[in-house]
Motif scaffolding. Structure first.
Motif, mmCIF file in Angstrom:
data_model
loop_
_atom_site.group_PDB
_atom_site.id
_atom_site.type_symbol
_atom_site.label_atom_id
_atom_site.label_comp_id
_atom_site.label_asym_id
_atom_site.label_seq_id
_atom_site.Cartn_x
_atom_site.Cartn_y
_atom_site.Cartn_z
ATOM 1 N N GLU A 284 0.825 -1.208 0.000
ATOM 2 C CA GLU A 284 0.000 0.000 0.000
ATOM 3 C C GLU A 284 0.857 1.254 0.000
ATOM 4 O O GLU A 284 0.637 2.180 -0.790
ATOM 5 N N TYR A 285 1.864 1.292 0.879
ATOM 6 C CA TYR A 285 2.709 2.484 1.006
ATOM 7 C C TYR A 285 3.468 2.769 -0.289
ATOM 8 O O TYR A 285 3.587 3.916 -0.725
ATOM 9 N N VAL A 286 3.989 1.729 -0.906
ATOM 10 C CA VAL A 286 4.767 1.885 -2.135
ATOM 11 C C VAL A 286 3.893 2.311 -3.308
ATOM 12 O O VAL A 286 4.340 3.057 -4.192
ATOM 13 N N SER A 287 2.633 1.869 -3.319
ATOM 14 C CA SER A 287 1.801 2.070 -4.508
ATOM 15 C C SER A 287 0.813 3.214 -4.407
ATOM 16 O O SER A 287 0.188 3.571 -5.406
ATOM 17 N N LEU A 288 0.655 3.822 -3.232
ATOM 18 C CA LEU A 288 -0.315 4.919 -3.127
ATOM 19 C C LEU A 288 0.053 6.051 -4.081
ATOM 20 O O LEU A 288 1.224 6.345 -4.294
ATOM 21 N N PRO A 289 -0.966 6.713 -4.642
ATOM 22 C CA PRO A 289 -0.706 7.735 -5.667
ATOM 23 C C PRO A 289 0.111 8.911 -5.155
ATOM 24 O O PRO A 289 0.156 9.200 -3.966
ATOM 25 N N VAL A 290 0.718 9.586 -6.094
ATOM 26 C CA VAL A 290 1.471 10.809 -5.846
ATOM 27 C C VAL A 290 0.551 11.987 -6.122
ATOM 28 O O VAL A 290 -0.317 11.917 -6.990
ATOM 29 N N ASN A 291 0.710 13.076 -5.371
ATOM 30 C CA ASN A 291 -0.091 14.271 -5.647
ATOM 31 C C ASN A 291 0.128 14.717 -7.087
ATOM 32 O O ASN A 291 1.222 14.679 -7.613
ATOM 33 N N GLY A 292 -0.959 15.152 -7.728
ATOM 34 C CA GLY A 292 -0.863 15.554 -9.119
ATOM 35 C C GLY A 292 -0.999 14.385 -10.058
ATOM 36 O O GLY A 292 -0.374 14.353 -11.121
ATOM 37 N N GLU A 293 -1.821 13.383 -9.686
ATOM 38 C CA GLU A 293 -2.027 12.220 -10.547
ATOM 39 C C GLU A 293 -2.536 12.636 -11.924
ATOM 40 O O GLU A 293 -3.325 13.571 -12.046
ATOM 41 N N PRO A 294 -2.123 11.928 -12.967
ATOM 42 C CA PRO A 294 -2.661 12.210 -14.298
ATOM 43 C C PRO A 294 -4.103 11.748 -14.407
ATOM 44 O O PRO A 294 -4.556 10.885 -13.674
ATOM 45 N N GLY A 295 -4.824 12.344 -15.342
ATOM 46 C CA GLY A 295 -6.187 11.923 -15.608
ATOM 47 C C GLY A 295 -7.236 12.659 -14.825
ATOM 48 O O GLY A 295 -8.430 12.366 -14.963
ATOM 49 N N ARG A 296 -6.858 13.623 -13.986
ATOM 50 C CA ARG A 296 -7.853 14.328 -13.191
ATOM 51 C C ARG A 296 -8.656 15.274 -14.073
ATOM 52 O O ARG A 296 -8.100 16.001 -14.913
ATOM 53 N N LEU A 297 -9.966 15.271 -13.887
ATOM 54 C CA LEU A 297 -10.876 16.168 -14.604
ATOM 55 C C LEU A 297 -11.140 17.399 -13.756
ATOM 56 O O LEU A 297 -11.474 17.282 -12.573
ATOM 57 N N ILE A 298 -11.014 18.562 -14.352
ATOM 58 C CA ILE A 298 -11.165 19.821 -13.616
ATOM 59 C C ILE A 298 -12.511 20.453 -13.963
ATOM 60 O O ILE A 298 -12.769 20.768 -15.132
ATOM 61 N N PRO A 299 -13.398 20.641 -12.985
ATOM 62 C CA PRO A 299 -14.703 21.249 -13.291
ATOM 63 C C PRO A 299 -14.558 22.726 -13.638
ATOM 64 O O PRO A 299 -13.634 23.408 -13.181
ATOM 65 N N GLU A 415 -11.584 17.913 -0.252
ATOM 66 C CA GLU A 415 -11.352 17.863 -1.697
ATOM 67 C C GLU A 415 -12.115 16.698 -2.299
ATOM 68 O O GLU A 415 -12.211 15.619 -1.708
ATOM 69 N N ILE A 416 -12.702 16.941 -3.481
ATOM 70 C CA ILE A 416 -13.248 15.870 -4.307
ATOM 71 C C ILE A 416 -12.451 15.857 -5.606
ATOM 72 O O ILE A 416 -12.346 16.880 -6.284
ATOM 73 N N GLU A 417 -11.842 14.724 -5.925
ATOM 74 C CA GLU A 417 -11.016 14.573 -7.123
ATOM 75 C C GLU A 417 -11.689 13.568 -8.049
ATOM 76 O O GLU A 417 -12.009 12.452 -7.629
ATOM 77 N N VAL A 418 -11.881 13.954 -9.289
ATOM 78 C CA VAL A 418 -12.605 13.142 -10.257
ATOM 79 C C VAL A 418 -11.652 12.774 -11.393
ATOM 80 O O VAL A 418 -10.939 13.634 -11.919
ATOM 81 N N PHE A 419 -11.669 11.504 -11.780
ATOM 82 C CA PHE A 419 -10.750 11.017 -12.802
ATOM 83 C C PHE A 419 -11.517 10.303 -13.913
ATOM 84 O O PHE A 419 -12.540 9.653 -13.671
ATOM 85 N N GLY A 420 -10.979 10.444 -15.128
ATOM 86 C CA GLY A 420 -11.529 9.754 -16.278
ATOM 87 C C GLY A 420 -10.709 8.533 -16.621
ATOM 88 O O GLY A 420 -9.857 8.093 -15.839
ATOM 89 N N PRO A 421 -10.922 7.969 -17.806
ATOM 90 C CA PRO A 421 -10.154 6.798 -18.228
ATOM 91 C C PRO A 421 -8.674 7.114 -18.360
ATOM 92 O O PRO A 421 -8.261 8.279 -18.307
ATOM 93 N N ALA A 422 -7.867 6.079 -18.573
ATOM 94 C CA ALA A 422 -6.414 6.253 -18.651
ATOM 95 C C ALA A 422 -6.013 7.217 -19.748
ATOM 96 O O ALA A 422 -4.995 7.891 -19.659
ATOM 97 N N THR A 423 -6.793 7.318 -20.808
ATOM 98 C CA THR A 423 -6.439 8.176 -21.939
ATOM 99 C C THR A 423 -6.948 9.593 -21.775
ATOM 100 O O THR A 423 -6.700 10.436 -22.602
ATOM 101 N N THR A 424 -7.685 9.866 -20.662
ATOM 102 C CA THR A 424 -8.236 11.200 -20.455
ATOM 103 C C THR A 424 -7.138 12.193 -20.156
ATOM 104 O O THR A 424 -6.236 11.925 -19.384
#
Length: 513
Positions: A284-299, A415-424
Motif C-alpha cells: 500500500e505504502y509503495v503504490s499509493l498515488p502521488v499528488n498531481g495524478e494524471p487523468g484528473r478532470l477539472i470542473p 477535496e473531491i477529485e474526479v478522474f476519467g479513463p487512462a487516456t483522459t
C-alpha cells in the motif's frame, strides 16, 4: 540500534484497490513518477529490501550518519537518497566532533538530520540549551559537506527533559526554547514525529509547526496512540491511506517517513516481511498515488445546496488545496455539484473528508443537471479518504448527494477529485491537447532573490500568487511576468499558484533560502 518510544468503519476500497488502480492506468500510470516526499525510517536493510521499496520511496534514514551495510552499495542506483542523522551528543561511543561526523557522511548526501527526540530522556536526552550548544558541530559539518540542516526531531513525550524548572512536553515548547538559545543557528527545515491514529490529529500536529515558516519533515509516523489490541492491520491501513493522501497534498510538508520496515514496538506497522518481501501494508505504502495524478478532470464550476459560512463555499472542494473545505448546513440531505462543461466519462472519484463526514451518500451523474443517475451508493462510510474505483458513468455533471451525516454538524469535504479513463487528458475536452500537459516550472528552486517562472506546452500566464506555509498570500503578480523578486520574503516553504489565460490552475512548491 535500540529505540524506545513513549507513545501516548470500514474501507471504501482496500489497498488492493490502489494497486488495481495503478495497473488500470496503463501508459499513464507508467509515466507517473514516485513521490519525492515519501520515505522510510528504518535500518537493517538488505539489498533485496531496498529493491522492493525503491519503486515507491525516494529517501530513507536509519538514525545514524552512515547507511546500513545491506543497502550501502545499492541505493544510489535505485534513485533513493540516504539522509544521515546525528542522533545525540555521542557518535560511536564518544563525544561527536565535526571531523568524525563529516567522515561518516557518504558522498551525495544533501541533508543532515538533527537530534532524535531530544526532549525524551530515553532518546537523545538533550535540554534545549544543551542541543543549542552542540548544534555548531552540525553546522560545521553542513558547511564542509554543503548540506541543509533539519532541526532536532521532536515529539510529545511523557518522561521528558527538564531545564530551569520547565519540562519540555511538546514539540513547539522545545523548539521555541532551542531557537531562543540558538538565535543565529542554521536550521533549514523542521522535523517532527507523531503517532496519532487519525488524519485530523495529524493535521493539528503539522499546523502547530507552521509558525516557524520552514518546510517540515515528518520523520516518524504510524498509528500508535491507542491500545495495542485495537491497532489492527485494517486500522493501520486506513490511517496510512488517509495520512499519505494529506501529506502528499500538504504544501508545508517537504518529506515524510513511515515508521518502520520491521519493528515490534507497535502492532501491524511493518512494511517488510521476509527479506525483499513487502507486506500488505508495504504494498500500500509503495503504490499509493502521488499528488498531481494524471487523468484528473477539472470542473468549470462547483456549486452546493448550502454552505456553513462564507469561508466554506463549494469551490473549496475543487481548488486543489487540501487545507480549504466545503462545509454544508447542519441538515440532511445536502449536495455538491460539479459542472465539467461537456460530457465526460468518470472512472474514479476520491473524497477527502474532514471530521464531519458523510455516513451515507450517493454519486450521481447527469447530462442536463436535472435528471440524475446514481453510479455509486455508499452506506456506513468511515470518513477519511474514500477512494471509489471501478466507476462507470458519463455526464456533464457529477453530484455528491449526502443523505446521512456522521456527526451533528454538516457535510465537510476538503477535496473531491474526479478522474476519467487512462487516456483522459489532465483537463476537460474543451482544453486543447497541447495545453493539457502544461506544467509550471520554477528555477532556481530553492531560490534567494530572483525567481524565474516558465510554462510548458505553449500556455500563457495570466497571474501568479505566492502563499506561505500558513496559507497567507505574500506576493501576487498580474500579467505574463516571467521573473519575480522574492528577496524580501523570509526563508521558508511557499506555494506558487499560476493561472493561465485558458483558466488552468497550476501549483508548485518553492523553497526560499
Amino acid at each position: 540500534m535500540v529505540r524506545n518510544h513513549s507513545i501516548s468503519g470500514k474501507f471504501i476500497q482496500t489497498c488492493v484497490g490502489a494497486l488495481v488502480l495503478l495497473l488500470a492506468l496503463g501508459e499513464v500510470g507508467q509515466a507517473q513518477t514516485k513521490s519525492p516526499k515519501r520515505g522510510l525510517a528504518y535500518g537493517y536493510h538488505s539489498a533485496a529490501d531496498m529493491q522492493a521499496l525503491a519503486p515507491g520511496i525516494s529517501w530513507w534514514y536509519n538514525w545514524y550518519s552512515r547507511p546500513d551495510a545491506g543497502a550501502a552499495t545499492i541505493y544510489p542506483g535505485l534513485n533513493v537518497d540516504y539522509v544521515p542523522m546525528q542522533w545525540g551528543r555521542d557518535l560511536d561511543g564518544s563525544a561527536v566532533t565535526a571531523d568524525r561526523l563529516a567522515t561518516n557522511i557518504p558522498a551525495g548526501a544533501k541533508y543532515l538530520l538533527g537530534f532524535n527526540e531530544p526532549n525524551f530522556r530515553s532518546q537523545a536526552n538533550l535540554t534545549p540549551t544543551q542541543a543549542a550548544a552542540l548544534w555548531p558541530v552540525l553546522q560545521e559539518v553542513a558547511r564542509r559537506k554543503n548540506l541543509k540542516l533539519v532541526s532536532p526531531a521532536v515529539n510529545y513525550c511523557g518522561d521528558c527533559v527538564t531545564e530551569n524548572g520547565t519540562t519540555y512536553y511538546s514539540p513547539t515548547q522545545y523548539l521555541d526554547a532551542f531557537f531562543a538559545a540558538c538565535p543565529t543557528c542554521q536550521v533549514d527545515y523542521i522535523a517532527v514525529h507523531t503517532y496519532v491514529c487519525e488524519e485530523r490529529w495529524l493535521r493539528d500536529k503539522i499546523a502547530e509547526l507552521k509558525k516557524y515558516n520552514k518546510p517540515i519533515w515528518l520523520t516518524e509516523f504510524a498509528c500508535g496512540d491507542m491500545p495495542a489490541s485495537q491497532i489492527t492491520l485494517a486500522v493501520q491501513q486506513k490511517y496510512l491511506m488517509d495520512a499519505v493522501n494529506y501529506l502528499e497534498k500538504e504544501p508545508a510538508i517537504f518529506r515524510y517517513a513511515w515508521f518502520s520496515g520491521r519493528n515490534n514496538e507497535i502492532p501491524n506497522i511493518n512494511l517488510l516481511g521476509a527479506s525483499g518481501q513487502l507486506t500488505a501494508l508495504g504494498q500500500e505504502y509503495v503504490s499509493l498515488p502521488v499528488n498531481g495524478e494524471p487523468g484528473r478532470l477539472i470542473p468549470v464550476a462547483t456549486r452546493a445546496s448550502s454552505q456553513e459560512s462564507n469561508a466554506t463555499g463549494a469551490a473549496n472542494a475543487t481548488d486543489n488545496n487540501i487545507n480549504t473545505r466545503w462545509a454544508s448546513a447542519f441538515a440532511d440531505p445536502q449536495s455538491l455539484q460539479l459542472d465539467f462543461g461537456s460530457i465526460q466519462t468518470f472512472t474514479r472519484v476520491q473524497l477527502s473528508w474532514e471530521a464531519a463526514f458523510a455516513r451515507d451518500y450517493q454519486l450521481q451523474t447527469s447530462s442536463d443537471g436535472v435528471n440524475w443517475t446514481t453510479i455509486q451508493t455508499v452506506v456506513n462510510g468511515d470518513g477519511g479518504v474514500d477512494n471509489l474505483t471501478g466507476l462507470s458513468g458519463r455526464g456533464r455533471y457529477l453530484r455528491l448527494l449526502g443523505t446521512r451525516r456522521a456527526t451533528t454538524y454538516g457535510y465537510s469535504l476538503y477535496e473531491i477529485e474526479v478522474f476519467g479513463p487512462a487516456t483522459t487528458a489532465l483537463r476537460t475536452a474543451s482544453v486543447s491537447a497541447s495545453n493539457s500537459a502544461t506544467t509550471l516550472d520554477l528555477y532556481p528552486n530553492p531560490a534567494e532573490t530572483q525567481l524565474h517562472v516558465a510554462l510548458s506546452g505553449g500556455a500563457r500566464l495570466r497571474s501568479l500568487t505566492i502563499t506561505n506555509a500558513l496559507g497567507q498570500t505574500v506576493l501576487t503578480s498580474a500579467g505574463p511576468a516571467a521573473e519575480l523578486t522574492i528577496a524580501s520574503l523570509p526563508a521558508g516553504l511557499y506555494v506558487v499558484r499560476a493561472t493561465t489565460t485558458d483558466a488552468q490552475q497550476l501549483t508548485q512548491r518553492l523553497v526560499k533560502r
